[in-house]
Write an enzyme that holds these catalytic residues in place. Sequence first.
Site, PDB file in Angstrom:
ATOM      1  N   TYR A 228      40.987 -73.037 101.687  1.00  0.00           N
ATOM      2  CA  TYR A 228      41.103 -74.157 101.455  1.00  0.00           C
ATOM      3  C   TYR A 228      40.124 -75.563 102.068  1.00  0.00           C
ATOM      4  O   TYR A 228      39.403 -74.967 102.330  1.00  0.00           O
ATOM      5  CB  TYR A 228      41.793 -75.576 101.951  1.00  0.00           C
ATOM      6  CG  TYR A 228      42.472 -75.305 103.296  1.00  0.00           C
ATOM      7  CD1 TYR A 228      42.410 -77.028 104.233  1.00  0.00           C
ATOM      8  CD2 TYR A 228      42.283 -74.563 104.452  1.00  0.00           C
ATOM      9  CE1 TYR A 228      41.792 -76.987 105.319  1.00  0.00           C
ATOM     10  CE2 TYR A 228      42.057 -74.871 105.552  1.00  0.00           C
ATOM     11  CZ  TYR A 228      42.172 -76.096 106.391  1.00  0.00           C
ATOM     12  OH  TYR A 228      42.250 -76.214 106.841  1.00  0.00           O
ATOM     13  N   TYR A 256      36.453 -70.839 109.873  1.00  0.00           N
ATOM     14  CA  TYR A 256      36.613 -72.384 109.573  1.00  0.00           C
ATOM     15  C   TYR A 256      35.779 -73.007 109.682  1.00  0.00           C
ATOM     16  O   TYR A 256      34.176 -72.381 110.529  1.00  0.00           O
ATOM     17  CB  TYR A 256      37.656 -73.218 111.662  1.00  0.00           C
ATOM     18  CG  TYR A 256      37.681 -74.658 111.328  1.00  0.00           C
ATOM     19  CD1 TYR A 256      39.367 -75.077 110.459  1.00  0.00           C
ATOM     20  CD2 TYR A 256      36.971 -74.958 112.125  1.00  0.00           C
ATOM     21  CE1 TYR A 256      39.930 -75.644 110.601  1.00  0.00           C
ATOM     22  CE2 TYR A 256      37.087 -76.682 111.886  1.00  0.00           C
ATOM     23  CZ  TYR A 256      38.248 -77.352 111.811  1.00  0.00           C
ATOM     24  OH  TYR A 256      38.984 -79.161 111.423  1.00  0.00           O
ATOM     25  N   PHE A 313      37.026 -83.824 107.468  1.00  0.00           N
ATOM     26  CA  PHE A 313      36.811 -82.653 106.317  1.00  0.00           C
ATOM     27  C   PHE A 313      36.811 -81.574 107.092  1.00  0.00           C
ATOM     28  O   PHE A 313      36.806 -81.476 108.197  1.00  0.00           O
ATOM     29  CB  PHE A 313      35.232 -83.145 106.195  1.00  0.00           C
ATOM     30  CG  PHE A 313      34.378 -81.874 105.676  1.00  0.00           C
ATOM     31  CD1 PHE A 313      33.814 -81.680 104.175  1.00  0.00           C
ATOM     32  CD2 PHE A 313      33.972 -81.440 106.331  1.00  0.00           C
ATOM     33  CE1 PHE A 313      33.116 -80.520 103.916  1.00  0.00           C
ATOM     34  CE2 PHE A 313      33.059 -79.719 106.043  1.00  0.00           C
ATOM     35  CZ  PHE A 313      32.953 -79.772 104.569  1.00  0.00           C
ATOM     36  N   GLU A 314      37.096 -80.711 106.141  1.00  0.00           N
ATOM     37  CA  GLU A 314      36.943 -79.445 107.213  1.00  0.00           C
ATOM     38  C   GLU A 314      37.619 -77.609 105.838  1.00  0.00           C
ATOM     39  O   GLU A 314      37.997 -78.342 105.264  1.00  0.00           O
ATOM     40  CB  GLU A 314      38.538 -78.681 107.505  1.00  0.00           C
ATOM     41  CG  GLU A 314      40.304 -79.095 107.205  1.00  0.00           C
ATOM     42  CD  GLU A 314      40.903 -79.216 108.720  1.00  0.00           C
ATOM     43  OE1 GLU A 314      40.747 -79.183 110.086  1.00  0.00           O
ATOM     44  OE2 GLU A 314      42.030 -79.088 107.829  1.00  0.00           O
ATOM     45  N   VAL A 315      36.430 -77.122 106.201  1.00  0.00           N
ATOM     46  CA  VAL A 315      37.198 -76.064 104.756  1.00  0.00           C
ATOM     47  C   VAL A 315      37.280 -75.171 105.484  1.00  0.00           C
ATOM     48  O   VAL A 315      37.049 -74.530 106.938  1.00  0.00           O
ATOM     49  CB  VAL A 315      35.609 -75.340 104.229  1.00  0.00           C
ATOM     50  CG1 VAL A 315      35.618 -74.854 103.691  1.00  0.00           C
ATOM     51  CG2 VAL A 315      35.173 -77.050 103.422  1.00  0.00           C
TER      52      VAL A 315
END
Length: 370
Positions: A228, A256, A313-315
Amino acid sequence: MNQSIAVLFKIYTTNYHAGAPLVDVEKIAKQQHEQDSSSSQSDDNGSSPNSASGLPTGVYPGKRANATFVTLARNSDIWEIAKSIRHVEDRFNRKFNYDWVFLNDKPFDTQFKKVTTALTSGKAKYGLIPYEHWSFPDWIDQEKAKAVREDMVSFLPPLVFTQSSSVPIAFLKTCVFLGGVALADLDCFALQAQRKIIYGDSTTYRHMCRYESGFFFRHELLLDYEYYWRVEPSVELFCDVNYDVFRFMAENDKKYGFVLSLYEYVETIPTLWDSVKNFTKEHPEYIHKNNAMGFLSDDNGDTYNHCHYWSNFEVGNLDFWRSKEYMDFFEKLDKDGGFFYERWGDAPVHSIAASLLLDKSQIHFFEDIA
């Protein structure tokens, strides 16, 4: 300056990351394009719901990761989130057409769905957060929690000064009392400050932090995905991203990813690190041998330095949050009650978990995304 007030950016060059090579994003994009051009577009894309077949002109062909964007928003956020979507689509997703999942604790209205569906290049999906994921758990003393919220915006006891008080003259000369009278000309005066901890009196904000910490990845709309990218209202991207971020994460075993880090407000997490240390004592087997404690602590874990990855903001890898290690970590924190008895945020919770439970090589700093 009090570090709880300062907004201090800490570039990801701490002692445990020193020496790690910077990522050549142009090389990554070239490699992805070469891989795609050497394989048929009819190749199996795995379990990903995102299909690269039948794409319009300008969209990159080739494999897609099993991934989606996810946004937690209210109907009233429509125009702020519309700007965020436009930025992300223009800079990245118009080339890849990944899906977008929107979550809300209230049903999305027609306008929200109409506008966001028109802006997203992939499938837009809308989910309602279950009540039990956005409410007080039964072990929380709500009167105690209410008292904490009131205290976080309360007025501090007044400080009374007289002419004999040791107050710097420069301070007295720069302060003005009611009616424009200089404090230095008064025999006695009092100053009173208000704590005003950001979101300190907000119940909704606490529910949001708890939800992002322990529940969003369990929503039925996200169960089909592996990765995500979290997008918040008012987030902007200023540079084109010409490679598939999700594929980069998957192909390099990254769990992460973040773009910046900063200090958490100390007043919101006074006992968080105590809970973390108790957890590590209970489950030493969960702490990765090659962890990133160096990012969290300047004294080998005795105290927390309050650094965290900015979670707006994180993937990330959804399976990491669903893992037994992380779920046990979250359940421990949740039972301790700090989301409501203090104001624990999802950013330090995510940051601490990723830094302790993952191999530090699985945490990626996207220095190319701004």
